[in-house]
Design a protein around this motif. Structure first.
Motif, PDB file in Angstrom:
ATOM      1  N   SER A   8       0.832  -1.211   0.000  1.00 12.36           N
ATOM      2  CA  SER A   8       0.000   0.000   0.000  1.00 12.36           C
ATOM      3  C   SER A   8       0.867   1.261   0.000  1.00 12.36           C
ATOM      4  CB  SER A   8      -0.924   0.021   1.220  1.00 12.36           C
ATOM      5  OG  SER A   8      -1.850  -1.012   1.165  1.00 12.36           O
ATOM      6  N   ALA A   9       1.910   1.253   0.810  1.00 13.02           N
ATOM      7  CA  ALA A   9       2.802   2.417   0.886  1.00 13.02           C
ATOM      8  C   ALA A   9       3.527   2.636  -0.433  1.00 13.02           C
ATOM      9  CB  ALA A   9       3.799   2.232   2.029  1.00 13.02           C
ATOM     10  N   VAL A  10       4.004   1.555  -1.035  1.00 13.27           N
ATOM     11  CA  VAL A  10       4.711   1.678  -2.319  1.00 13.27           C
ATOM     12  C   VAL A  10       3.758   2.182  -3.401  1.00 13.27           C
ATOM     13  CG1 VAL A  10       5.864   0.360  -4.150  1.00 13.27           C
ATOM     14  CG2 VAL A  10       6.498  -0.012  -1.760  1.00 13.27           C
ATOM     15  N   LEU A  11       2.528   1.688  -3.405  1.00 13.31           N
ATOM     16  CA  LEU A  11       1.543   2.163  -4.385  1.00 13.31           C
ATOM     17  C   LEU A  11       1.249   3.654  -4.193  1.00 13.31           C
ATOM     18  CD1 LEU A  11      -0.973  -0.810  -4.658  1.00 13.31           C
ATOM     19  CD2 LEU A  11       0.616   0.020  -6.397  1.00 13.31           C
ATOM     20  N   CYS A  12       1.125   4.087  -2.940  1.00 12.01           N
ATOM     21  CA  CYS A  12       0.906   5.517  -2.675  1.00 12.01           C
ATOM     22  C   CYS A  12       2.082   6.347  -3.175  1.00 12.01           C
ATOM     23  CB  CYS A  12       0.681   5.764  -1.185  1.00 12.01           C
ATOM     24  SG  CYS A  12      -0.951   5.282  -0.606  1.00 12.01           S
ATOM     25  N   LEU A  13       3.292   5.842  -2.985  1.00 11.93           N
ATOM     26  CA  LEU A  13       4.480   6.547  -3.467  1.00 11.93           C
ATOM     27  C   LEU A  13       4.501   6.601  -4.995  1.00 11.93           C
ATOM     28  CD1 LEU A  13       7.112   7.967  -2.640  1.00 11.93           C
ATOM     29  CD2 LEU A  13       8.217   5.733  -2.705  1.00 11.93           C
ATOM     30  N   LEU A  14       4.138   5.501  -5.637  1.00  6.51           N
ATOM     31  CA  LEU A  14       4.097   5.467  -7.104  1.00  6.51           C
ATOM     32  C   LEU A  14       3.035   6.419  -7.656  1.00  6.51           C
ATOM     33  CD1 LEU A  14       4.539   1.660  -7.885  1.00  6.51           C
ATOM     34  CD2 LEU A  14       6.136   3.510  -8.407  1.00  6.51           C
ATOM     35  N   VAL A  15       1.857   6.413  -7.059  1.00  4.32           N
ATOM     36  CA  VAL A  15       0.790   7.312  -7.508  1.00  4.32           C
ATOM     37  C   VAL A  15       1.207   8.769  -7.296  1.00  4.32           C
ATOM     38  CG1 VAL A  15      -1.585   8.067  -7.048  1.00  4.32           C
ATOM     39  CG2 VAL A  15      -1.072   5.637  -7.242  1.00  4.32           C
ATOM     40  N   SER A  16       1.830   9.054  -6.167  1.00  2.00           N
ATOM     41  CA  SER A  16       2.313  10.416  -5.904  1.00  2.00           C
ATOM     42  C   SER A  16       3.321  10.835  -6.967  1.00  2.00           C
ATOM     43  CB  SER A  16       2.968  10.506  -4.517  1.00  2.00           C
ATOM     44  OG  SER A  16       2.052  10.238  -3.500  1.00  2.00           O
ATOM     45  N   THR A  17       4.190   9.921  -7.345  1.00  2.00           N
ATOM     46  CA  THR A  17       5.200  10.221  -8.362  1.00  2.00           C
ATOM     47  C   THR A  17       4.558  10.438  -9.725  1.00  2.00           C
ATOM     48  OG1 THR A  17       6.838   8.970  -7.112  1.00  2.00           O
ATOM     49  CG2 THR A  17       7.340   9.416  -9.421  1.00  2.00           C
ATOM     50  N   LEU A  18       3.582   9.614 -10.077  1.00  2.00           N
ATOM     51  CA  LEU A  18       2.887   9.803 -11.360  1.00  2.00           C
ATOM     52  C   LEU A  18       2.165  11.152 -11.403  1.00  2.00           C
ATOM     53  CD1 LEU A  18       1.438   6.220 -11.974  1.00  2.00           C
ATOM     54  CD2 LEU A  18       3.288   7.352 -13.220  1.00  2.00           C
ATOM     55  N   ILE A  19       1.507  11.492 -10.312  1.00  3.97           N
ATOM     56  CA  ILE A  19       0.847  12.805 -10.242  1.00  3.97           C
ATOM     57  C   ILE A  19       1.900  13.904 -10.300  1.00  3.97           C
ATOM     58  CG2 ILE A  19      -0.527  14.351  -8.779  1.00  3.97           C
ATOM     59  CD1 ILE A  19      -1.988  11.793  -7.765  1.00  3.97           C
ATOM     60  N   GLY A  20       3.020  13.693  -9.624  1.00  7.96           N
ATOM     61  CA  GLY A  20       4.117  14.666  -9.656  1.00  7.96           C
ATOM     62  C   GLY A  20       4.620  14.899 -11.072  1.00  7.96           C
ATOM     63  N   PHE A  21       4.807  13.819 -11.841  1.00  8.20           N
ATOM     64  CA  PHE A  21       5.246  13.974 -13.235  1.00  8.20           C
ATOM     65  C   PHE A  21       4.196  14.713 -14.064  1.00  8.20           C
ATOM     66  CE2 PHE A  21       8.436  10.498 -12.586  1.00  8.20           C
ATOM     67  CZ  PHE A  21       9.540  11.238 -12.978  1.00  8.20           C
ATOM     68  N   THR A  22       2.939  14.438 -13.805  1.00  4.08           N
ATOM     69  CA  THR A  22       1.868  15.152 -14.507  1.00  4.08           C
ATOM     70  C   THR A  22       1.923  16.635 -14.168  1.00  4.08           C
ATOM     71  OG1 THR A  22       0.464  13.181 -14.427  1.00  4.08           O
ATOM     72  CG2 THR A  22      -0.632  15.291 -14.848  1.00  4.08           C
ATOM     73  N   PHE A  23       2.058  16.959 -12.891  1.00  4.21           N
ATOM     74  CA  PHE A  23       2.172  18.363 -12.477  1.00  4.21           C
ATOM     75  C   PHE A  23       3.415  19.008 -13.075  1.00  4.21           C
ATOM     76  CE2 PHE A  23      -0.477  18.670  -8.304  1.00  4.21           C
ATOM     77  CZ  PHE A  23      -1.588  18.187  -8.973  1.00  4.21           C
ATOM     78  N   PHE A  24       4.518  18.264 -13.135  1.00  7.18           N
ATOM     79  CA  PHE A  24       5.756  18.791 -13.705  1.00  7.18           C
ATOM     80  C   PHE A  24       5.561  19.129 -15.182  1.00  7.18           C
ATOM     81  CE2 PHE A  24       9.985  18.364 -15.593  1.00  7.18           C
ATOM     82  CZ  PHE A  24      10.728  19.179 -14.747  1.00  7.18           C
ATOM     83  N   GLN A  25       4.890  18.238 -15.903  1.00  9.92           N
ATOM     84  CA  GLN A  25       4.620  18.489 -17.328  1.00  9.92           C
ATOM     85  C   GLN A  25       3.700  19.685 -17.527  1.00  9.92           C
ATOM     86  OE1 GLN A  25       6.058  16.956 -19.963  1.00  9.92           O
ATOM     87  NE2 GLN A  25       7.297  15.885 -18.460  1.00  9.92           N
ATOM     88  N   MET A  26       2.844  19.939 -16.534  1.00 11.59           N
ATOM     89  CA  MET A  26       1.924  21.078 -16.605  1.00 11.59           C
ATOM     90  C   MET A  26       2.563  22.360 -16.043  1.00 11.59           C
ATOM     91  SD  MET A  26      -1.489  18.999 -15.422  1.00 11.59           S
ATOM     92  CE  MET A  26      -2.604  20.373 -15.497  1.00 11.59           C
ATOM     93  N   HIS A  27       3.856  22.259 -15.702  1.00 10.64           N
ATOM     94  CA  HIS A  27       4.637  23.400 -15.192  1.00 10.64           C
ATOM     95  C   HIS A  27       4.129  23.923 -13.844  1.00 10.64           C
ATOM     96  CE1 HIS A  27       6.793  23.366 -18.967  1.00 10.64           C
ATOM     97  NE2 HIS A  27       5.633  23.370 -19.597  1.00 10.64           N
ATOM     98  N   PHE A  28       3.615  23.012 -13.007  1.00 10.20           N
ATOM     99  CA  PHE A  28       3.256  23.397 -11.651  1.00 10.20           C
ATOM    100  C   PHE A  28       4.545  23.591 -10.859  1.00 10.20           C
ATOM    101  CE2 PHE A  28      -1.339  21.828 -10.904  1.00 10.20           C
ATOM    102  CZ  PHE A  28      -1.715  22.191 -12.184  1.00 10.20           C
ATOM    103  N   SER A  29       4.463  24.315  -9.770  1.00  9.50           N
ATOM    104  CA  SER A  29       5.653  24.587  -8.967  1.00  9.50           C
ATOM    105  C   SER A  29       6.057  23.361  -8.145  1.00  9.50           C
ATOM    106  CB  SER A  29       5.397  25.766  -8.023  1.00  9.50           C
ATOM    107  OG  SER A  29       4.501  25.393  -7.007  1.00  9.50           O
ATOM    108  N   ASP A  30       7.298  23.388  -7.672  1.00  7.39           N
ATOM    109  CA  ASP A  30       7.799  22.314  -6.808  1.00  7.39           C
ATOM    110  C   ASP A  30       6.945  22.173  -5.556  1.00  7.39           C
ATOM    111  OD1 ASP A  30       9.832  21.933  -8.586  1.00  7.39           O
ATOM    112  OD2 ASP A  30      11.397  22.818  -7.338  1.00  7.39           O
ATOM    113  N   THR A  31       6.421  23.296  -5.077  1.00  9.37           N
ATOM    114  CA  THR A  31       5.598  23.284  -3.871  1.00  9.37           C
ATOM    115  C   THR A  31       4.373  22.405  -4.069  1.00  9.37           C
ATOM    116  OG1 THR A  31       6.319  25.544  -3.458  1.00  9.37           O
ATOM    117  CG2 THR A  31       4.429  24.757  -2.206  1.00  9.37           C
TER     118      THR A  31
END
Length: 123
Positions: A8-31
């Motif tokens: 469960s923890a690893v899946l949460c980390l993976l989902v967070s990373t996928l969302i992070g990459f999506t936000f990065f592609q959309m030029h969201f801030s590091d915050t």
């Protein structure tokens, strides 16, 4: 440490990373991206019941964020001298929120068991 909790923890980390990459592609801030990791740690704390897993996930979230989203990307180095402070604050925030979520989950279970036992006594 339970395998189900770890998965469960690893899946949460993976989902967070996928969302992070999506936000990065959309030029969201590091915050915004780092907040997703804190949310992922919180959700993991709700799904699991291990302080050790919450602690490890807090560390892993900071490391993965550093590796994937700070310059230079895909290394554990940083160019910005302020990032080590950001990492420490993020780790502490993730750890604190996950511990609060675990405590709330434990208290909710305790209240549920109390009410369940008091209902049986009244019957």
């Amino acid at each position: 440490m339970d395998l189900k909790n770890l998965v469960s923890a690893v899946l949460c980390l993976l989902v967070s990373t996928l969302i992070g990459f999506t936000f990065f592609q959309m030029h969201f801030s590091d915050t915004n991206i780092i907040t997703i990791y804190i949310l992922g740690v919180m959700i993991s704390a709700i799904l699991t019941s291990s302080r050790l897993i919450s602690f490890l996930q807090s560390i892993a979230s900071v490391i993965v964020f550093n590796y994937c989203f700070t310059e230079p990307r895909f290394s554990l180095d940083t160019y910005d001298p302020g990032y080590p402070i950001t990492f420490v604050i993020t780790f502490l925030a993730a750890l604190l929120t996950s511990n609060l979520a675990l405590k709330m989950k434990k208290q909710a279970g305790s209240v549920y068991r109390k009410r369940k036992s008091s209902c049986k006594v009244g019957i």
